[in-house]
Structure formats: structure tokens, C-alpha cells
Design a protein around this motif. Structure first.
Motif, PDB file in Angstrom:
ATOM      1  N   UNK A  98      -6.320  10.958  -3.250  1.00 49.17           N
ATOM      2  CA  UNK A  98      -6.679  12.028  -2.429  1.00 49.17           C
ATOM      3  C   UNK A  98      -7.367  11.554  -1.011  1.00 49.17           C
ATOM      4  N   UNK A  99      -6.398  10.753  -0.424  1.00 52.85           N
ATOM      5  CA  UNK A  99      -6.962   9.877   0.804  1.00 52.85           C
ATOM      6  C   UNK A  99      -5.858   9.358   1.742  1.00 52.85           C
ATOM      7  N   UNK A 100      -4.423   9.784   1.113  1.00 53.70           N
ATOM      8  CA  UNK A 100      -3.906   9.541   2.546  1.00 53.70           C
ATOM      9  C   UNK A 100      -2.748  11.133   2.135  1.00 53.70           C
ATOM     10  N   UNK A 101      -1.965  11.175   2.391  1.00 53.96           N
ATOM     11  CA  UNK A 101      -0.955  12.543   2.425  1.00 53.96           C
ATOM     12  C   UNK A 101       0.584  12.139   3.777  1.00 53.96           C
ATOM     13  N   UNK A 125      -4.312  18.148  11.278  1.00 54.78           N
ATOM     14  CA  UNK A 125      -4.592  16.526  11.490  1.00 54.78           C
ATOM     15  C   UNK A 125      -6.710  16.536  11.255  1.00 54.78           C
ATOM     16  N   UNK A 126      -7.310  17.691  12.021  1.00 53.67           N
ATOM     17  CA  UNK A 126      -8.945  17.925  12.116  1.00 53.67           C
ATOM     18  C   UNK A 126      -8.755  18.060  10.610  1.00 53.67           C
ATOM     19  N   UNK A 127      -7.988  19.125  10.122  1.00 52.60           N
ATOM     20  CA  UNK A 127      -8.661  19.817   8.332  1.00 52.60           C
ATOM     21  C   UNK A 127      -8.370  18.655   7.681  1.00 52.60           C
ATOM     22  N   UNK A 128      -7.365  17.879   7.693  1.00 49.55           N
ATOM     23  CA  UNK A 128      -7.005  16.943   6.680  1.00 49.55           C
ATOM     24  C   UNK A 128      -8.108  15.744   6.861  1.00 49.55           C
ATOM     25  N   UNK A 129      -8.747  15.330   7.956  1.00 50.19           N
ATOM     26  CA  UNK A 129      -9.417  14.179   7.666  1.00 50.19           C
ATOM     27  C   UNK A 129     -10.686  14.783   7.553  1.00 50.19           C
ATOM     28  N   UNK A 130     -11.287  16.044   8.395  1.00 47.68           N
ATOM     29  CA  UNK A 130     -12.872  16.096   8.369  1.00 47.68           C
ATOM     30  C   UNK A 130     -13.215  17.333   7.482  1.00 47.68           C
ATOM     31  N   UNK A 131     -12.442  17.955   6.945  1.00 47.18           N
ATOM     32  CA  UNK A 131     -12.711  19.037   5.573  1.00 47.18           C
ATOM     33  C   UNK A 131     -11.660  18.653   3.731  1.00 47.18           C
ATOM     34  N   UNK A 132     -10.934  17.887   3.909  1.00 44.48           N
ATOM     35  CA  UNK A 132     -10.098  17.432   2.584  1.00 44.48           C
ATOM     36  C   UNK A 132     -10.869  16.173   3.150  1.00 44.48           C
ATOM     37  N   UNK A 133     -10.324  15.521   3.588  1.00 41.63           N
ATOM     38  CA  UNK A 133     -11.447  13.750   3.638  1.00 41.63           C
ATOM     39  C   UNK A 133     -10.059  12.518   3.462  1.00 41.63           C
ATOM     40  N   UNK A 134      -9.125  12.746   3.967  1.00 42.11           N
ATOM     41  CA  UNK A 134      -7.937  11.871   3.347  1.00 42.11           C
ATOM     42  C   UNK A 134      -8.387  10.980   4.290  1.00 42.11           C
ATOM     43  N   UNK A 176      11.260   6.353  11.082  1.00 39.35           N
ATOM     44  CA  UNK A 176      10.372   5.478  11.492  1.00 39.35           C
ATOM     45  C   UNK A 176       8.736   5.992  10.831  1.00 39.35           C
ATOM     46  N   UNK A 177       7.857   5.127  10.956  1.00 37.80           N
ATOM     47  CA  UNK A 177       6.560   5.549   9.970  1.00 37.80           C
ATOM     48  C   UNK A 177       5.996   5.383  10.807  1.00 37.80           C
ATOM     49  N   UNK A 178       5.135   6.339  10.764  1.00 41.29           N
ATOM     50  CA  UNK A 178       4.057   6.636  12.112  1.00 41.29           C
ATOM     51  C   UNK A 178       2.958   7.771  11.301  1.00 41.29           C
ATOM     52  N   UNK A 179       1.693   6.921  11.404  1.00 41.88           N
ATOM     53  CA  UNK A 179       0.291   6.963  10.737  1.00 41.88           C
ATOM     54  C   UNK A 179      -0.818   7.405  11.967  1.00 41.88           C
ATOM     55  N   UNK A 180      -1.735   8.163  11.209  1.00 47.90           N
ATOM     56  CA  UNK A 180      -2.992   7.668  12.318  1.00 47.90           C
ATOM     57  C   UNK A 180      -4.372   8.027  10.784  1.00 47.90           C
ATOM     58  N   UNK A 181      -5.379   6.753  11.577  1.00 45.87           N
ATOM     59  CA  UNK A 181      -6.339   7.056  10.458  1.00 45.87           C
ATOM     60  C   UNK A 181      -7.945   7.867  10.839  1.00 45.87           C
ATOM     61  N   UNK A 182      -7.941   8.245   9.629  1.00 44.86           N
ATOM     62  CA  UNK A 182      -9.465   9.017  10.383  1.00 44.86           C
ATOM     63  C   UNK A 182     -10.260   8.470  11.714  1.00 44.86           C
ATOM     64  N   UNK A 183     -10.466   7.092  11.632  1.00 46.89           N
ATOM     65  CA  UNK A 183     -11.195   6.340  12.676  1.00 46.89           C
ATOM     66  C   UNK A 183     -10.191   6.696  13.878  1.00 46.89           C
ATOM     67  N   UNK A 184      -9.236   7.272  13.862  1.00 48.34           N
ATOM     68  CA  UNK A 184      -8.219   6.935  15.136  1.00 48.34           C
ATOM     69  C   UNK A 184      -8.397   8.457  15.703  1.00 48.34           C
ATOM     70  N   UNK A 185      -8.775   9.138  15.511  1.00 45.80           N
ATOM     71  CA  UNK A 185      -8.788  10.770  16.158  1.00 45.80           C
ATOM     72  C   UNK A 185      -9.797  10.856  16.998  1.00 45.80           C
ATOM     73  N   UNK A 186     -10.311  11.403  18.439  1.00 43.14           N
ATOM     74  CA  UNK A 186     -11.106  11.774  19.203  1.00 43.14           C
ATOM     75  C   UNK A 186     -11.311  12.644  19.729  1.00 43.14           C
ATOM     76  N   UNK A 187     -10.509  13.819  18.783  1.00 45.23           N
ATOM     77  CA  UNK A 187     -10.330  14.909  19.274  1.00 45.23           C
ATOM     78  C   UNK A 187     -10.996  15.630  17.779  1.00 45.23           C
TER      79      UNK A 187
END
Length: 187
Positions: A98-101, A125-134, A176-187
Motif C-alpha cells: 500500500x505504499x508504492x505503485x 500523482x496527486x491522487x496517489x500521494x494525497x488520497x491513497x497515501x503512496x 528505464x526505471x523512473x520514480x517520484x517520491x511523495x516528498x518530491x512533489x511541489x504541486x
């Protein structure tokens, strides 16, 4: 709210130009055309090239069952706000504790180079971090798919490197493996 409770009601997402909504059997013709376009699918890890209407209908049912029955994915049709016609899809899948997708997506080539996919990915991304909590959202992208890699980097993803001969669909490909972490977003 527990992770399973996030699957009670399908989440429709809206942006300035787009509606990300549940796939419908009314989308069968649109997806049959998209899923038969070799330009759209050449970098994808999905089967579907040349799908019949019946196969496309079953594909839609399978995508929806991943949310309602298996609770294993959020799968959205991408539509313009001024039309309900599906022009692509985007999904979150392969949940890890429940923490990664993983995200995956494609778009009809009639809508390429208009910022539509960037807008859809940003909303997911906003949905995943803000609603789901990834904590982490990642994507594996065929190294030849330069446009997709550029889009993800523009949105704040970090290119972590190449996974050599990684299983992508039924093929082994360099991705290529690309990722973004919840702490990385500024939108």
C-alpha cells in the motif's frame, strides 16, 4: 481510511482539460482503434494489437475487475472534458504494501504533443500521494521511448537507471526505471 476502503467508489479525477474516469463498454470502439495502432503500442508491455471488438470488450471488463473485484489497480479512461470519448488510459498497479505503485499509460496519437499525458500523469500523482497515501510512484519505460522519459522527468521523476533485459509484457527489453517520491512533489 484503510487501503481497501479506497476501492469503495471509483475515483473520477478532473483537470482543466481532462476527465479521468472508469472505462465503459461505450469505450469499446475508441479503445479498439487505439489498441490496434502499432505506433501507440510499440513501447507498451500490453498485448492488444489487432484486438477485435469482442476482445476489446473483454479487455475493458478485465481492467474494471482489477479495481472492483481484485483491488489491484486504479485504471482510468482519459477523456477531454468537452467530450466523453476515450482518447487513452492511465493506471496505477502493482501495489507494494500500500505504499508504492507503478504507473502505465498510453494516448491516441491524434493527441500526442499537446500536454495531455503530462496533465493526466500529474493528476494521478496527486491522487496517489494525497488520497491513497503512496510513498513512491514508479514507471518502467522502454529506453527507446524518449518522449515518455522526457515527460516523466519534466514532472519531477528521477531516472534511476536502466534495468537490462527486464520483462516487459512477454518480452525482455532494456527499460528505464523512473520514480517520484511523495516528498518530491511541489504541486
Amino acid at each position: 481510511m484503510s487501503f481497501k476502503e479506497k476501492f469503495k467508489v471509483f475515483p473520477t479525477l478532473k483537470t482543466e482539460r481532462l476527465t479521468l474516469r472508469e472505462l465503459s463498454q461505450e469505450d469499446v470502439n475508441a479503445f479498439q482503434i487505439i489498441n490496434s495502432d502499432s505506433d501507440v503500442l510499440r513501447f507498451m508491455a500490453i498485448e492488444g494489437q489487432g484486438m477485435t471488438i469482442e476482445e476489446t470488450s473483454k479487455w475493458i471488463d478485465t481492467m474494471n475487475s482489477r479495481f472492483y473485484k481484485h483491488r489491484s489497480a486504479f485504471v482510468w479512461a482519459i477523456a477531454l472534458n468537452n467530450s466523453d470519448r476515450a482518447i487513452g488510459y492511465i493506471e496505477c498497479t502493482n501495489f507494494v504494501r500500500s505504499s508504492m505503485t507503478d504507473i502505465a499509460y498510453y494516448l491516441s496519437k491524434d493527441y500526442w504533443n499537446q500536454g495531455i499525458m503530462s496533465e493526466a500523469i500529474k493528476e494521478v500523482i496527486k491522487f496517489g500521494f494525497n488520497f491513497v497515501g503512496f510513498h513512491r510512484i514508479q514507471a518502467t519505460v522502454a529506453v527507446e521511448n524518449k518522449a515518455s522519459i522526457r515527460t516523466l522527468i519534466k514532472l519531477g521523476f528521477t531516472n534511476e537507471g536502466v534495468l537490462r533485459k527486464y520483462m516487459l509484457g512477454k518480452e525482455f527489453r532494456d527499460v528505464a526505471m523512473l520514480s517520484i517520491l511523495s516528498k518530491d512533489i511541489d504541486f
